[in-house]
Design a protein around this motif. Structure first.
Motif, PDB file in Angstrom:
ATOM      1  N   PRO B 155      43.995   4.531  12.847  1.00 37.00           N
ATOM      2  CA  PRO B 155      43.557   5.936  12.727  1.00 37.00           C
ATOM      3  C   PRO B 155      43.467   6.442  11.288  1.00 37.00           C
ATOM      4  O   PRO B 155      42.904   7.506  11.048  1.00 37.00           O
ATOM      5  CB  PRO B 155      44.626   6.704  13.510  1.00 37.00           C
ATOM      6  CG  PRO B 155      45.822   5.831  13.508  1.00 37.00           C
ATOM      7  CD  PRO B 155      45.310   4.423  13.502  1.00 37.00           C
ATOM      8  N   ARG B 156      44.025   5.699  10.321  1.00 41.92           N
ATOM      9  CA  ARG B 156      44.008   6.179   8.935  1.00 41.92           C
ATOM     10  C   ARG B 156      42.715   5.846   8.217  1.00 41.92           C
ATOM     11  O   ARG B 156      42.610   6.016   7.009  1.00 41.92           O
ATOM     12  CB  ARG B 156      45.186   5.574   8.177  1.00 41.92           C
ATOM     13  CG  ARG B 156      46.514   6.137   8.606  1.00 41.92           C
ATOM     14  CD  ARG B 156      47.677   5.286   8.157  1.00 41.92           C
ATOM     15  NE  ARG B 156      47.765   4.048   8.926  1.00 41.92           N
ATOM     16  CZ  ARG B 156      48.829   3.234   8.907  1.00 41.92           C
ATOM     17  NH1 ARG B 156      49.860   3.518   8.149  1.00 41.92           N
ATOM     18  NH2 ARG B 156      48.832   2.132   9.630  1.00 41.92           N
ATOM     19  N   PHE B 182      48.460  -3.096  10.653  1.00 45.92           N
ATOM     20  CA  PHE B 182      48.177  -1.704  11.026  1.00 45.92           C
ATOM     21  C   PHE B 182      49.415  -0.996  11.593  1.00 45.92           C
ATOM     22  O   PHE B 182      49.385   0.188  11.871  1.00 45.92           O
ATOM     23  CB  PHE B 182      47.057  -1.647  12.079  1.00 45.92           C
ATOM     24  CG  PHE B 182      45.667  -1.895  11.521  1.00 45.92           C
ATOM     25  CD1 PHE B 182      45.422  -1.913  10.158  1.00 45.92           C
ATOM     26  CD2 PHE B 182      44.595  -2.084  12.381  1.00 45.92           C
ATOM     27  CE1 PHE B 182      44.140  -2.130   9.663  1.00 45.92           C
ATOM     28  CE2 PHE B 182      43.313  -2.296  11.890  1.00 45.92           C
ATOM     29  CZ  PHE B 182      43.082  -2.330  10.534  1.00 45.92           C
ATOM     30  N   GLY B 183      50.504  -1.751  11.808  1.00 45.41           N
ATOM     31  CA  GLY B 183      51.704  -1.155  12.386  1.00 45.41           C
ATOM     32  C   GLY B 183      51.942  -1.665  13.800  1.00 45.41           C
ATOM     33  O   GLY B 183      52.579  -0.994  14.603  1.00 45.41           O
TER      34      GLY B 183
END
Lengths: 526, 355
Positions: B155-156, B182-183
Motif C-alpha cells: 500500500p505504500r 513488504f512486511g
C-alpha cells in the motif's frame, strides 16, 4: 486484617466480611439501579451480622456494571477513534464490525493517520505528526472528551500510540485517552474495539466508583477502595477507573477465586450456578484459565484476557418444561421469590425441583408435594447431563477432575457425575463471588519489546517495571511475587529484540489507599 | 451471469472457510470489506467459465503472506484491484474477468474485491478447490501452464512485477521474497490465464459450491436442523467420525504450522489427523483412512462451522467429513503436486469414496 468484599451483580449485591482469613459475615441484598443503594443495604445487613466497619482495612468491589452498560447500550460516551496505520488498514475503518446501534452511540469521529510498525519491529510509515495535530484540533472543536488510539503492531512497539496520546493531551485539555496496547495483543480490529469500548466507559467508571466511595462513607467506613479485574486481581479505585474494560468479567472470575479460597483447591473445574445461568471455568494455580480466542462483548469482537468460560442457561430460576423434559434456558430470574411454586407462584423452576427432591429447604415444601417422582427425577437427570457435558468441554485433558460447585444454585449439581472424581461444596459457597473480591491481590503486567539487552537483563527490566506498576496499582512492594514470565525473540529487528511478558502479584497495601500516584496510569488519566 | 446478493457473500464466507480444510486464513476481513462495498452500492456478478471465449484474458488474484500479519495490516479491496491494473499495464490488455486461485479460506473473497472496483465479472472457478499452502499446488501447475508474470502490491506505493520464473517453485520462492520485504503481506495478481486455459485446467463452479455449502449450514442452523447432514447432502461427502478432540500437538517449522490432533468418537474409536496448515491425512490404527487431495474438514458438531488447525483444542465436539477431490488432482501428475507425498507422508493415495 479485616476486609469487606462486595460483588455487585445484575440481580444481587453480595457482601462478605473477612477477618484474618475467616468469613465473619455474608449477606445478600438486591442490586439497585444506582448501584449505591444495593451496596448500602448490603453494608447495613453486614453490620447487623458482624458489627460496625470502623476498623476495616480495605473494601474490594467487583461489578458487572460496565459490561452491562455495553450490553444494554446505556451511559456510553462518544469517542474520537484514531487509527495509526495508513495507508494500510483504511479499507476497514474503526467501528466497521460493530452492531450499528452501538456504533451510533460511541462513534465520535474517525481519523486514520500514517504511521505504525510491522511484525518485525520495522517502521511501517513515519508517524505523520502534522495529521495528528490537525486531528487533535478538530477533536477539540467538536468538544470530544474521550479518545481511543490504535496503532498497527502497537503491542510490539507502542511508541506511536504514546506519541499521539501526548499530542492529544497537549492540544485538547482534559481529554481522556485510551491506548490500545494497554488492552490487548495482535489483532488490530479487536484491540481497537477494546480501546473504543474502554474510552466510552470511562465517565461511567468514574461515576460508579464515586458512588462506591459515597456508599462507603455513608456506611461509616474509612478504608481504601479497590476494584476487581478480569484476571482475579484488584487495582486501587483511582487506577481502575481508567481501565473499566479490565473489570468486564469480574463476576465469574471472583466466584472462581472465592471458590478456590474457600475450598483451598488450586486445580479444579468450577461450576458457578446462579439464578439464570451456570458458568463453567477452570482453575489453574488458583486462578481462572484465560481464553485465547475472540470474545464478543455486546456484539463487538475483542481479544481481552478473559477467563475461559462456558455459560449455559441453567440456574435456580430456570423454568422446567414438563413436556419436553428440559430445564432452562428461560428463567424467572430475580422474580424467583414471587414466581416459583414454593414461594406461592405458578412457575415450575429448578428451585422447586430441588425442594421436591429434598436437596433444598426453602419456601413451602407442601406446594411441590404433588409433583410426580418421574418428573423430579427427569428434570434432575437433565440438569446432570448438562453439567456433565460442559464440565467435559471446559477441562483441558481427559481423565477425572475435581468439580467445585459454588453459587446460590449449586444444589442443582449432583454429587456423582461422569468424568468427575469428586464434587466439592463449601460453606459460604453461595457468596463465593464476594469472597473472591475480598481476598484479591494486586497485579502488575508488562508486555513489551526490549532491545540491546541480554535475555536476563530484559526479563529483569520487565520484572522491575511490573513491580513498579503493581505498587502504583496499590500493592505492598514487600509481598510481590512473579506468577507469569515468557520471552519471545523477534526476528529481523536490529539489536536482539525480545518481547517479554511478565506478571507479578502482591497483597494490597491498605496504608496507601486509593490515593493515586501522579504517574498512575500513563496517558490515561483525565 | 448472475449478480451476487449480499446473502450470497455471507454464505461464501462460511462455505470458503469449510473448504479451507483447516487453513487458508479466515474470510472474516474480506467479508467485512465486501459488506462495505455493497453498502456503497457496488455489485459483483458471477460468470460461468463456459461463457469465456478461448481468447479472453482472466486475472487470477490472491493475498500472500502470514496470517498473523493479516491481523494487523488487514485486507484492502483497492490493493487487490490495483494488482490487476498493474498486470493490465504490463501485458497491455484489459481483463475480461477475474478469478480466485484458492477458494478455501480468505482468498475466496479476493476476486470479488477486485471485481467490485474493476466492474468485470468473477469467473465461477478456482485452481485448488480448497486451500493449499504453496503456489505450485494448483491445477494450473499440474497443467504445466506458465507461472509468470506476477504482480505484487504494497500500500505504500511499492509495486513489483516478476516477469519470468523458470518453474512454479521458482515463482513461489521469488514472489515469497518480495512479500517478506513488504512486511509478509502482499496483494498479488498471478499469471494471467486465457479463457481456453481456465476451461481446460480450472476447477469449475467452486464459487457456487462454496456459496451452497455456506447456505446449507446457515439454513440448517436457522431451522435448528443438523448442519453436518446438510453439508454431506449438498456435497456428496462422507462422515469419518463424530466425537471430540482429546489431544492436540503443534509446532512451527519452515514457516508452516505442523502437528496432529487426536479425535475420539463416542464409541471410543480414535482417529489421528495430521496437518500442515491444512488437514493432510487422517489415520486409524496406523493406517491412512483419508488423505489429500480429498478434502478433510473438521467441523463444530453443533454449528457446522469449520475449525482451523490454529484453533483446534481439547474438548471441542467435532465431526470430521471428507469431500471429493477435483478430478485433475487424482491424475498421477496431480497426485505428484498435492498427494500425500507432497506433504511428506510416504503413502499411496486411496479415495474414501472408492470402497
Amino acid at each position: 486484617m479485616k476486609r469487606i468484599g462486595i460483588d455487585v451483580g445484575g440481580t444481587n449485591t453480595d457482601a462478605v466480611l473477612i477477618n484474618d482469613g475467616r468469613v465473619d459475615g455474608a449477606v445478600k441484598a438486591s442490586t439497585t439501579a444506582d448501584v449505591t443503594g444495593g451496596i448500602l443495604a448490603a453494608m447495613r445487613a453486614l453490620r447487623a451480622q458482624s458489627g460496625d466497619g470502623a476498623d476495616v482495612d480495605a473494601v474490594l468491589v467487583g461489578t458487572t456494571h460496565f459490561i452491562n452498560a455495553v450490553i444494554q447500550r446505556k451511559q456510553l460516551h462518544k469517542v474520537a477513534a484514531i487509527r495509526i496505520g495508513a495507508p494500510a488498514t483504511t479499507a476497514l475503518p474503526p467501528f466497521c464490525d460493530w452492531p450499528r446501534d452501538l456504533a451510533h452511540l460511541v462513534d465520535g469521529g474517525i481519523w486514520m493517520i500514517e504511521g505504525g510498525h510491522d511484525y518485525d519491529g520495522r517502521r511501517f510509515m513515519p508517524l505523520n505528526v502534522t495529521q495528528v495535530r490537525e486531528a487533535a484540533r478538530e477533536i477539540r472543536r467538536r468538544g470530544l472528551a474521550y479518545a481511543a488510539v490504535t496503532a498497527m503492531f502497537s503491542p510490539l512497539d507502542p511508541s506511536d500510540e504514546d506519541a499521539v496520546a501526548a499530542i492529544l493531551q497537549e492540544e485538547v485539555p482534559g481529554i481522556s485517552v485510551t491506548c490500545s496496547h494497554m488492552l490487548g495483543g495482535i489483532g488490530v480490529l479487536e484491540r481497537e474495539n477494546a480501546a473504543l469500548l474502554n474510552a466510552a466507559l470511562i465517565a461511567l467508571a468514574r461515576d460508579t466508583v464515586k458512588g462506591f466511595e459515597e456508599a462507603m462513607r455513608s456506611s461509616g467506613i474509612d478504608a481504601p477502595l479497590f476494584i476487581t479485574q478480569n484476571d482475579g486481581t484488584v487495582a486501587a479505585a483511582a487506577h481502575a477507573v481508567a481501565l473499566p474494560v479490565y473489570s468486564f468479567a469480574s463476576g465469574p472470575t471472583n466466584s472462581m477465586r472465592g471458590g478456590a479460597y474457600l475450598s483451598s483447591l488450586q486445580e479444579a473445574v468450577v461450576a458457578d450456578v446462579g439464578g439464570t445461568t451456570t458458568d463453567f471455568g477452570h482453575l489453574q494455580n488458583g486462578f481462572p484459565r484465560q481464553a485465547n480466542t475472540v470474545v464478543h462483548i455486546g456484539g463487538v469482537r475483542t481479544l481481552f484476557r478473559m477467563p475461559d468460560l462456558i455459560s449455559i442457561g441453567l440456574g435456580g430460576g430456570s423454568l422446567v418444561d414438563t413436556e419436553k423434559m428440559t430445564i432452562g434456558p428461560q428463567s424467572v430470574g430475580f422474580r424467583l421469590t414471587q414466581e416459583a411454586l414454593v414461594f406461592g407462584g405458578t412457575q415450575l423452576t429448578g428451585t422447586d425441583i430441588a425442594v421436591a427432591a429434598g436437596l433444598l429447604d426453602i419456601g413451602e415444601r407442601q406446594r411441590v408435594a404433588h409433583l410426580p417422582a418421574a418428573l423430579i427425577k427427569g428434570a434432575l437427570r437433565r440438569a446432570q447431563a448438562m453439567v456433565e457435558e460442559h464440565v467435559d468441554r471446559i477441562k483441558t485433558a481427559a481423565g477425572g477432575v475435581t468439580l467445585l460447585a459454588v453459587g446460590g444454585g449449586a444444589f442443582l449439581i449432583p454429587d456423582r457425575l461422569e468424568g468427575v472424581d469428586r464434587v466439592i461444596r463449601t460453606e459460604h459457597g453461595g457468596c463465593a463471588n464476594a469472597v473472591g473480591a475480598a481476598i484479591a491481590q494486586v497485579s502488575g503486567d508488562v508486555d513489551q519489546v526490549f532491545q540491546d539487552l541480554s535475555r536476563t537483563e530484559a526479563v529483569a527490566k520487565a520484572r522491575a517495571l511490573a513491580d513498579e506498576r503493581a505498587v502504583e496499582a496499590g500493592a505492598d512492594a514487600s509481598t510481590l511475587s512473579l506468577v507469569e514470565a515468557e520471552d519471545i525473540p523477534i526476528a529481523y529487528l536490529p539489536g536482539n529484540a525480545l518481547r517479554v511478558r511478565v506478571k507479578v502479584v502482591g497483597d494490597i497495601n491498605s496504608r496507601q489507599g486509593s490515593t493515586p500516584n501522579a504517574r498512575d496510569v500513563r496517558h490515561q488519566h483525565a | 451471469m448472475r449478480e451476487l446478493s449480499a446473502d450470497d457473500i455471507e454464505a461464501l464466507a462460511v462455505g470458503a472457510w469449510i473448504l479451507g480444510t483447516g487453513g487458508g486464513g479466515s474470510p472474516y476481513h474480506g467479508l467485512l470489506n465486501m459488506r462495505r462495498l455493497y453498502d456503497e452500492g457496488l455489485r459483483v456478478t458471477l460468470m460461468d467459465p463456459q461463457a469465456l471465449a478461448d481468447g479472453d484474458d482472466v486475472a487470477v488474484v490472491s493475498y500472500m503472506g502470514a496470517p498473523l500479519v493479516t491481523q494487523e495490516r488487514l485486507v484492502d479491496s483497492r490493493m487487490t484491484a490495483r494488482s490487476v491494473e498493474v498486470m493490465e499495464e504490463y501485458i497491455g490488455r484489459k481483463f475480461r474477468a477475474v478469478m480466485a486461485i484458492e477458494i478455501g479460506g480468505g482468498n475466496a473473497m479476493q476476486p470479488l474485491m477486485a471485481a467490485a472496483h474493476l466492474k468485470i465479472p468473477v469467473v465461477d472457478a478456482d485452481a485448488m478447490g480448497r486451500a493449499y499452502p504453496e503456489a505450485q499446488m494448483t491445477t494450473f501447475a499440474v497443467g504445466d501452464l506458465a507461472p509468470a508474470p506476477l504482480t505484487s502490491i504494497d500500500p505504500r506505493g511499492n509495486e513489483v512485477i516478476v516477469s519470468r520464473a523458470a518453474t512454479w517453485k521458482w515463482m513461489e520462492r521469488t514472489s515469497r521474497k518480495v512479500c517478506t520485504e513488504f512486511g509478509s503481506i502482499a496483494a498479488t495478481c498471478k499469471a494471467p490465464r486465457t479463457g481456453a486455459e481456465v476451461k481446460r485446467w480450472g476447477i469449475p463452479y467452486t464459487t457456487t459450491k462454496a456459496i451452497n455449502l455456506g447456505k446449507a449450514v446457515m439454513d440448517a442452523n436457522r431451522r435448528h436442523e443438523d448442519p453436518i447432514a446438510a453439508i454431506l447432502k449438498a456435497e456428496r461427502g462422507k462422515r469419518l467420525l463424530a466425537g471430540k478432540v482429546v489431544e492436540v500437538e503443534r509446532r512451527t517449522t519452515e514457516g508452516f504450522l505442523r502437528g496432529r490432533a487426536v479425535l475420539e468418537s463416542d464409541g471410543r474409536e480414535t482417529i489421528v489427523l495430521d496437518f500442515q496448515n491444512e488437514w493432510t491425512v487422517a489415520w486409524h490404527d496406523g493406517r491412512p483412512l483419508a488423505s489429500t487431495p480429498e478434502l478433510i474438514c473438521v467441523l463444530d458438531s453443533d454449528s457446522g462451522e469449520a475449525i482451523g488447525t490454529e484453533m483446534v483444542r481439547y474438548g471441542q465436539r467435532v465431526t470430521v467429513i471428507v469431500l471429493p477431490s477435483p478430478e485433475i488432482f487424482l491424475t498421477p501428475r496431480g497426485l505428484q503436486n498435492v498427494g500425500p507425498r507432497a506433504f511428506g507422508h510416504d503413502i499411496d493415495f486411496r479415495s474414501v469414496f472408492s470402497s
